[in-house]
Scaffold this active site. Structure first.
Site, PDB file in Angstrom:
ATOM      1  N   GLY A   1      50.487   8.595 -45.185  1.00  0.00           N
ATOM      2  CA  GLY A   1      51.304   7.937 -46.200  1.00  0.00           C
ATOM      3  C   GLY A   1      51.147   8.679 -47.508  1.00  0.00           C
ATOM      4  O   GLY A   1      50.019   8.969 -47.932  1.00  0.00           O
ATOM      5  N   LYS A   2      52.263   9.013 -48.157  1.00  0.00           N
ATOM      6  CA  LYS A   2      52.167   9.814 -49.381  1.00  0.00           C
ATOM      7  C   LYS A   2      51.308   9.126 -50.438  1.00  0.00           C
ATOM      8  O   LYS A   2      50.485   9.763 -51.095  1.00  0.00           O
ATOM      9  CB  LYS A   2      53.557  10.109 -49.953  1.00  0.00           C
ATOM     10  CG  LYS A   2      54.417  11.007 -49.078  1.00  0.00           C
ATOM     11  CD  LYS A   2      55.632  11.516 -49.814  1.00  0.00           C
ATOM     12  CE  LYS A   2      55.272  12.581 -50.818  1.00  0.00           C
ATOM     13  NZ  LYS A   2      54.726  13.799 -50.208  1.00  0.00           N
TER      14      LYS A   2
ATOM     15  N   ALA B   1      48.891   6.744 -50.008  1.00  0.00           N
ATOM     16  CA  ALA B   1      47.490   6.683 -49.601  1.00  0.00           C
ATOM     17  C   ALA B   1      46.853   8.065 -49.604  1.00  0.00           C
ATOM     18  O   ALA B   1      45.673   8.208 -49.946  1.00  0.00           O
ATOM     19  CB  ALA B   1      47.381   6.041 -48.220  1.00  0.00           C
ATOM     20  N   ASN B   2      47.611   9.098 -49.225  1.00  0.00           N
ATOM     21  CA  ASN B   2      47.069  10.457 -49.269  1.00  0.00           C
ATOM     22  C   ASN B   2      46.712  10.860 -50.700  1.00  0.00           C
ATOM     23  O   ASN B   2      45.669  11.471 -50.955  1.00  0.00           O
ATOM     24  CB  ASN B   2      48.078  11.461 -48.707  1.00  0.00           C
ATOM     25  CG  ASN B   2      48.269  11.327 -47.218  1.00  0.00           C
ATOM     26  OD1 ASN B   2      47.453  10.714 -46.525  1.00  0.00           O
ATOM     27  ND2 ASN B   2      49.362  11.879 -46.712  1.00  0.00           N
TER      28      ASN B   2
ATOM     29  N   LEU C   1      55.062  24.847 -54.893  1.00  0.00           N
ATOM     30  CA  LEU C   1      55.710  25.954 -54.189  1.00  0.00           C
ATOM     31  C   LEU C   1      54.943  26.401 -52.954  1.00  0.00           C
ATOM     32  O   LEU C   1      55.076  27.545 -52.524  1.00  0.00           O
ATOM     33  CB  LEU C   1      55.866  27.150 -55.144  1.00  0.00           C
ATOM     34  CG  LEU C   1      56.624  26.902 -56.446  1.00  0.00           C
ATOM     35  CD1 LEU C   1      56.586  28.145 -57.327  1.00  0.00           C
ATOM     36  CD2 LEU C   1      58.068  26.499 -56.152  1.00  0.00           C
TER      37      LEU C   1
ATOM     38  N   ALA D   1      52.527  28.097 -50.637  1.00  0.00           N
ATOM     39  CA  ALA D   1      51.613  29.237 -50.749  1.00  0.00           C
ATOM     40  C   ALA D   1      51.784  30.013 -52.052  1.00  0.00           C
ATOM     41  O   ALA D   1      50.916  30.816 -52.412  1.00  0.00           O
ATOM     42  CB  ALA D   1      51.808  30.169 -49.562  1.00  0.00           C
TER      43      ALA D   1
ATOM     44  N   ASP E   1      46.411  23.715 -41.572  1.00  0.00           N
ATOM     45  CA  ASP E   1      47.442  22.679 -41.500  1.00  0.00           C
ATOM     46  C   ASP E   1      47.856  22.339 -42.932  1.00  0.00           C
ATOM     47  O   ASP E   1      47.023  21.928 -43.737  1.00  0.00           O
ATOM     48  CB  ASP E   1      46.875  21.447 -40.786  1.00  0.00           C
ATOM     49  CG  ASP E   1      47.899  20.330 -40.571  1.00  0.00           C
ATOM     50  OD1 ASP E   1      49.023  20.446 -41.099  1.00  0.00           O
ATOM     51  OD2 ASP E   1      47.561  19.350 -39.891  1.00  0.00           O
TER      52      ASP E   1
ATOM     53  N   THR F   1      49.899  19.959 -43.805  1.00  0.00           N
ATOM     54  CA  THR F   1      50.264  18.555 -43.964  1.00  0.00           C
ATOM     55  C   THR F   1      49.488  17.923 -45.117  1.00  0.00           C
ATOM     56  O   THR F   1      48.273  17.997 -45.162  1.00  0.00           O
ATOM     57  CB  THR F   1      49.965  17.768 -42.678  1.00  0.00           C
ATOM     58  OG1 THR F   1      50.587  18.400 -41.576  1.00  0.00           O
ATOM     59  CG2 THR F   1      50.456  16.336 -42.803  1.00  0.00           C
TER      60      THR F   1
ATOM     61  N   ASP G   1      50.479  16.163 -51.493  1.00  0.00           N
ATOM     62  CA  ASP G   1      49.850  14.916 -51.929  1.00  0.00           C
ATOM     63  C   ASP G   1      48.477  15.178 -52.536  1.00  0.00           C
ATOM     64  O   ASP G   1      48.099  14.548 -53.530  1.00  0.00           O
ATOM     65  CB  ASP G   1      49.732  13.948 -50.761  1.00  0.00           C
ATOM     66  CG  ASP G   1      51.077  13.525 -50.216  1.00  0.00           C
ATOM     67  OD1 ASP G   1      52.045  13.472 -51.006  1.00  0.00           O
ATOM     68  OD2 ASP G   1      51.178  13.256 -49.011  1.00  0.00           O
TER      69      ASP G   1
END
Length: 308
Positions: A38-39, A41-42, A215, A217, A242, A244, A248
Site C-alpha cells: 500500500g502506497k 503504509a509503505n 526518475l 535509476a 526489486d 517495488t 514510496d
C-alpha cells in the site's frame, strides 16, 4: 518532529517472472510471496524506520491480512492507533509481477477497505499537529482533501494513481512528488521519453507546489518556485533486486528529512540515497533502510547538477 501518513494499507502478492508480460500475454510465475504494501503504509514504514514520531491513518478489513499489515507497520515503529477495522470489506491487495534481473514490475491494486476511508477519519489530532503530512491517491479524494485542509504542517502529495487534481487541492499542497509518468498524465502531455530539461518545463506547468519528480535509476528532479535553477540529484550506485516501493521509500525519507529541518535539496539528496538502498531487497519493504545505513551511503551520492 512528526510525520503522519493518510493513505492505503495493502497486502502485496509478489510474483517472480522471467520477464514482464505484454498486453494480452501470459507468462508463468516462478514463485509467490505475500508482503506488506500500500502506497500509504509503505511511506509510513519507510519514514518509521528512518526516524521517530510516525503515525498512520487508514483502514483495513476484519481479516488475517489486516492483522498482518497492522503488525508489520507496528514493527516499523509506526503508530497504528488511527488505522480502523472495516466490517464487510477485505484489506486491500496488490498483485505485482517482478522481473528477474532488472527488478522492474507492474502493479494491479484492489482497494478493499481503503475505499471506505472518510473525511471524518482524517480529521484527527495526528493530522492536525504533524510537521509533515504525506498523502497519496489510493484512498477517496474527499478524505485526501480534508486531510490537506486540516493539516498544520507541510503537506506532501504523491499523485498516484494519477487522476485530475483541482486547483483547490494543489493550493493546499507544499510539495508534489510524481514520477515522470504521473507528471505527464497530470499535465496532459503526450507520453514519451523526455530530457530533464523537458521534465522541468512540464513541472513548471503545475500551479502551486514545489515539484519533485522521481526518475528511478536517474534519481530525482527538484523544481523550486523561487526562480532558482532546477536540480537533478543522481542516486548512489547500487545493485537493484526489486524496485517495488522505491518511490514510496523516497517520499517517506523526504518527509523525515523535512520534518527534521533539512532544506529541500538536502532532503531530496537523503531521499534519493534511501530509495536506492530500498531496491536492494525484495518487495516494497524488504530493502527499507534505517537512518544509519542512509548516513553511511550519503558520501557516495553524486552532487546535484543544475538543469538549464
Amino acid at each position: 518532529m512528526s510525520v503522519t501518513v493518510v493513505g492505503s494499507v495493502n497486502e502485496d502478492v509478489l510474483v517472480a517472472v522471467a520477464r514482464l508480460p505484454g498486453r494480452g500475454e501470459t507468462v508463468v510465475g516462478r514463485s509467490v510471496i505475500r508482503a506488506p504494501g500500500g502506497k500509504g503504509a509503505n511511506q509510513a514504514a519507510a519514514a518509521g524506520l528512518l526516524g521517530p514520531g510516525v503515525h498512520m491513518v487508514g483502514r483495513v478489513g476484519e481479516d488475517a491480512a489486516g492483522d498482518r499489515q497492522l503488525a508489520a507497520l507496528a514493527g516499523s515503529r509506526v503508530n497504528v492507533s488511527r488505522v480502523h477495522r472495516t466490517p464487510g470489506l477485505p484489506t486491500g491487495t496488490a498483485t505485482i509481477p517482478v522481473e528477474d534481473g532488472s527488478g522492474e514490475n507492474l502493479i494491479v491494486v484492489q482497494p478493499g477497505a481503503n475505499e471506505a476511508l472518510t473525511p471524518e477519519d482524517v480529521d484527527v489530532e495526528p493530522v492536525h499537529r504533524a510537521d509533515v503530512l504525506l498523502l497519496q491517491l489510493e484512498v477517496p479524494l474527499d478524505a485526501v482533501r480534508e486531510a490537506a485542509a486540516t493539516s498544520g504542517g507541510r503537506v506532501v502529495l504523491t499523485p498516484a494513481p494519477p487522476q485530475p487534481l483541482s486547483e483547490e487541492l494543489l493550493a493546499l499542497v507544499d510539495v508534489l512528488v510524481p514520477n515522470e509518468h504521473e507528471l505527464v498524465q497530470l499535465t496532459g502531455a503526450t507520453p514519451g521519453e523526455r530530457t530533464p530539461a523537458e521534465l522541468v518545463a512540464l513541472a513548471q506547468r503545475v500551479a502551486g507546489p514545489v515539484v519533485v519528480v522521481t526518475l528511478g535509476a536517474r534519481g530525482a528532479l527538484l523544481v523550486l518556485r523561487d526562480g532558482s535553477p532546477a536540480l537533478l540529484q543522481p542516486p548512489p550506485e547500487v545493485t537493484p533486486v526489486d524496485t517495488t516501493g522505491a518511490g514510496d521509500c523516497f517520499t517517506g525519507a523526504l518527509a523525515q528529512a523535512l520534518a527534521g529541518g533539512q532544506d529541500l535539496p538536502g532532503a531530496v539528496r537523503y531521499a534519493v540515497a534511501a530509495a536506492a538502498l530500498s531496491t536492494t531487497g525484495e518487495g516494497a519493504r524488504g530493502g527499507l533502510p534505517g537512518d544509519d545505513e542512509v548516513q553511511a551511503v550519503l558520501a557516495r551520492v553524486p552532487q546535484a547538477t543544475e538543469v538549464a
